[in-house]
Design an enzyme around this catalytic site. Structure first.
Site, PDB file in Angstrom:
ATOM      1  N   ASP A  67      17.892 102.388  10.400  1.00  0.00           N
ATOM      2  CA  ASP A  67      19.174 101.679  10.426  1.00  0.00           C
ATOM      3  C   ASP A  67      19.703 101.558  11.853  1.00  0.00           C
ATOM      4  OD1 ASP A  67      19.187 101.322   7.688  1.00  0.00           O
ATOM      5  OD2 ASP A  67      20.448 103.074   7.283  1.00  0.00           O
TER       6      ASP A  67
ATOM      7  N   HIS B 131      26.598 102.022   9.545  1.00  0.00           N
ATOM      8  CA  HIS B 131      26.425 100.689  10.120  1.00  0.00           C
ATOM      9  C   HIS B 131      27.688 100.258  10.862  1.00  0.00           C
ATOM     10  CE1 HIS B 131      22.580 100.174   8.283  1.00  0.00           C
ATOM     11  NE2 HIS B 131      23.062 100.410   7.084  1.00  0.00           N
TER      12      HIS B 131
HETATM   13 ZN    ZN Z   1      19.032 101.257   5.630  1.00  0.00          ZN
END
Ligand code: ZN
Length: 307
Positions: free
Chosen positions: A264, A287
């Site tokens: 990520d 995120h």
């Molecule tokens: Zn992910």
């Protein structure tokens, strides 16, 4: 600028929408990873940090001013970064990329098979420390409530940060830490250093690329009701059991969770358009924090050099 040698077709379902989606990735001469929503008159969306929406909590979504968006781009972006492709046209017929196996592995393998051509990624050298804290994340009251409920269900406290610091241009060195009350995750840390060498790419392919996304089984009903996680199943998500002491599907590594966080982070950092040279510390990262730290980095030209 680097692009693919040939077109790549990828089909699957979106993890949140649960809908079938087809992507056609084409070589491009122009800089940037650009999505075209073919179901919306080919609306153009540049996959860049300043187009990332602030309100989606479980994935990275890019959108344009006319409201067209593409969700869950992070695993795809991580795979593009690892093959060094910073220039491609991605035609997509829905609002979300296919989740495939929940990791970056299938994307990465398809990209390696297709082959790439061009030069090196531009280097974005971090010159001053930049930090994004979870207390700074701006969300509207409804999203805040959603966060609160989900964190309450998961028993999570939200106090994380993502920090970028100068490292004498040695590459992107990521150290991620997860802290979860669920025993099966607990405290996990994982470090990964990317310096552009074949060796560092091989480490990614072998030790990180297959790490899947994860979620609590008890949250699935809530998520599904709120339009998230509708395409999630045991083939693309690690499901934590209700007690939090095990998983419903088999783990590849005990610390697969934090390894996924590395994917990520790599994918999110690539929305910068280049190879960020910095030490990246992600403590209970997200995120939203990855995106905020990039926005802060680029808010002041004294924070970075592009070479
Ligand atoms: Zn992910």
């Amino acid at each position: 600028m680097t692009t693919f040698k040939q077109e790549i077709k990828i089909s699957g379902v979106g993890i949140h929408s649960g809908l079938p989606v087809n992507m056609l990735i084409k070589p491009s001469r122009d800089e940037g990873i650009v999505f075209y929503r073919t179901d919306l008159d080919s609306k153009k969306i540049l996959a860049r940090f300043d187009n990332v929406g602030e309100t989606k909590m479980r994935n990275t979504t890019v959108g344009n001013l006319s409201g067209a968006h593409v969700q869950t781009i992070e695993h795809l972006m991580a795979a593009l970064f690892m093959v060094g492709v910073d220039s491609a046209i991605i035609e997509i017929d829905g609002p979300e990329t296919p989740i495939l196996d929940g990791s970056a592995y299938e994307f990465y393998n398809m990209f390696v098979t297709a082959g790439v051509t061009g030069g090196k990624l531009k280097r974005i050298v971090v010159k001053r420390e930049v930090i994004a804290k979870s207390s700074e994340i701006k969300v509207n009251v409804f999203v805040r409530l959603k966060y609160w409920i989900l964190n309450k269900i998961a028993g999570r406290k939200t106090s994380g940060f993502v920090k970028l610091s100068p490292n004498n241009n040695t590459g992107l060195n990521i150290c991620a830490t997860l802290v979860y009350p669920e025993k099966v995750i607990g405290n996990q840390s994982f470090s990964y250093c990317y310096d552009g060498s074949k060796k560092s790419i091989d480490v990614f392919a072998k030790n990180i690329a297959r790490a899947r996304t994860f979620g609590k089984y008890s949250e699935w009903e809530y998520l599904k009701k709120h339009g998230m996680g509708r395409g999630a199943n045991e083939n693309n998500v690690i499901a934590l059991n209700n007690q939090g002491d095990g998983t419903l599907n088999k783990l590849i590594w005990k610390d697969e969770f934090v390894r996924h966080k590395i994917i990520d982070a790599i994918g999110d950092m690539f929305t910068s358009g280049g190879f960020i040279n910095a030490d990246l510390v992600s403590y209970k990262g997200s995120h939203a924090l990855n995106n905020l730290v990039l926005k802060k980095l680029f808010s002041n030209p004294e924070n970075y050099d592009i070479i």
